[in-house]
Write an enzyme that holds these catalytic residues in place. Structure first.
Site, short mmCIF file in Angstrom:
data_model
loop_
_atom_site.label_atom_id
_atom_site.label_comp_id
_atom_site.label_asym_id
_atom_site.label_seq_id
_atom_site.Cartn_x
_atom_site.Cartn_y
_atom_site.Cartn_z
N ASP A 1 -2.85 2.47 -6.10
CA ASP A 1 -1.80 2.53 -5.07
C ASP A 1 -1.71 1.32 -4.16
O ASP A 1 -1.00 1.36 -3.15
CB ASP A 1 -1.99 3.80 -4.22
N GLU A 2 -2.40 0.23 -4.47
CA GLU A 2 -2.28 -0.94 -3.61
C GLU A 2 -2.54 -2.22 -4.40
O GLU A 2 -3.26 -2.23 -5.40
CB GLU A 2 -3.22 -0.85 -2.40
N ASP B 1 0.86 -1.18 0.00
CA ASP B 1 0.00 0.00 0.00
C ASP B 1 0.89 1.24 0.00
O ASP B 1 1.67 1.45 0.94
CB ASP B 1 -0.90 -0.01 1.24
#
Length: 360
Positions: free
Chosen positions: A102-103, A8
């Site tokens: 983003d993860e 993350d």
């Protein structure tokens, strides 16, 4: 037993802006539009100290932090950096399941470098991300997706946390309900009313009780309380819906204006449909009134919807069924894939919702 990593990125959008703009570094920063109807897309850690969070109205964010700086969104840049990061993931495994820009989850049980410990892989990935992008990431390592997701959030920012099978039971029992992946604010409030405040409390409830209180998801809560999650890391996540929405600068009950904005949104949705080769038959109209009441109306067509004229026609039909008892704050359209087939994958490997436009 699987070896799962959840990566993350730390305050991803805001961190990119601080990386690329020296004047933003070390200062409370929000990515988004600062106007009356603006919404915070991301907040730096300096801003979070004041209580500024993503999805918060810009007005409230400025009240919490008068020194808050706003930077306009640059999604093309964020997507480019996201691709850099995913390329690093694929150096270790093909089993990469992005959840957003983003993860992502990675299954490194079998990995390209034949490394024995997932913790070592997570360390290397974090180091490579920092080297190639000048950004930090947090990593969670465990034997299933549920625990890996929780672990990545445990020592943010720039953290690395491991939950082993031996430690998982006690760890979950001490965990507050709000920390459980998949339990939102409203569900947590309901659980508190039922006397469920920690993982231990949740574990005392039967599967039947949880299903009765929360529906089908209750079974998942029952399993999670025991550290069980059999979901595989799926590199081919199926896109279920696609849409766009507009928040008006000023609330309106003008039908001509609503018709016009629906037309703009319908054009954007069709562009996205064609770009991603998405197939869906069910159209949903979303309306948020000035009192923040949210309603939706849906209609399923006999064929796939991939033309503007058809989508706009259905949207107008749905709008005619809506009671405009109050002025409208937000209007949106989405198309749902009502006949999902396994070969219909997201082209870019993830589903990420971005508001089509913020009116200024």
């Amino acid at each position: 037993m699987r070896k799962i990593i959840h990566i993350d990125m730390d305050a991803f959008f805001a961190s990119i802006e601080q990386r690329d703009n020296e004047e933003y570094r070390g200062k409370p920063l929000a990515v988004g539009y600062s106007g009356e109807r603006g919404v915070v897309a991301a907040a730096s850690y300096e801003a979070r100290k004041y209580g500024v969070r993503s999805a918060m109205s810009s007005k409230l964010a400025q009240q919490k932090c008068p020194e808050l700086i706003f930077a306009p969104s640059r999604f093309e840049v964020y997507k480019k950096v996201s691709q850099q990061i995913r390329d690093i993931f694929f150096q270790y495994t093909d089993l990469v399941e992005p959840l957003s820009l983003d993860e992502a989850f990675l299954d490194v049980t079998q990995n390209h470098k034949n490394m024995e410990f997932a913790m070592d892989i997570a360390k290397e990935i974090k180091e490579k991300i920092l080297l190639e992008t000048s950004l930090t990431a947090s990593a969670g390592v465990s034997f299933n997706k549920f625990l890996a997701k929780i672990a990545s959030d445990y020592n943010k920012p720039n953290g690395l946390f491991i939950i082993t099978p031996q430690k998982s039971e006690k760890f979950i029992e001490k965990l507050t309900i709000e920390k459980f992946f998949g339990i939102g604010k409203k569900t947590a409030e309901k659980m508190h009313r039922l006397g469920i405040n920690t993982g231990w409390d949740l574990k005392q409830k039967t599967e039947e009780e949880l299903i009765n209180w929360f529906g089908k998801i209750g079974k998942q809560y029952y399993l999670n309380a025991r550290g069980k999650d059999n979901r595989e890391v799926n590199p081919n996540r199926i896109r279920k819906s696609l849409g766009a929405e507009n928040t008006f600068m000023y609330d309106t009950d003008s039908l001509p204006k609503l018709y016009k904005e629906l037309g703009i949104i319908a054009q954007e949705v069709i562009q996205r449909v064609k770009k991603s080769s998405f197939k869906g038959k069910t159209v949903t109209l979303k309306i948020k009134y000035s009192d923040f009441k949210l309603i939706s109306k849906s209609k399923t067509h006999i064929t796939y919807i991939n033309e503007y004229t058809l989508l706009y026609k259905i949207a107008l039909e749905l709008l005619s069924e809506v009671e405009l008892y109050n002025k409208v704050r937000l209007i949106g359209l989405s198309i749902k894939n009502s006949e999902i087939k396994t070969e219909q994958f997201i082209k870019e490997g993830y589903q990420f919702k971005i508001p089509f436009k913020e009116f200024k």
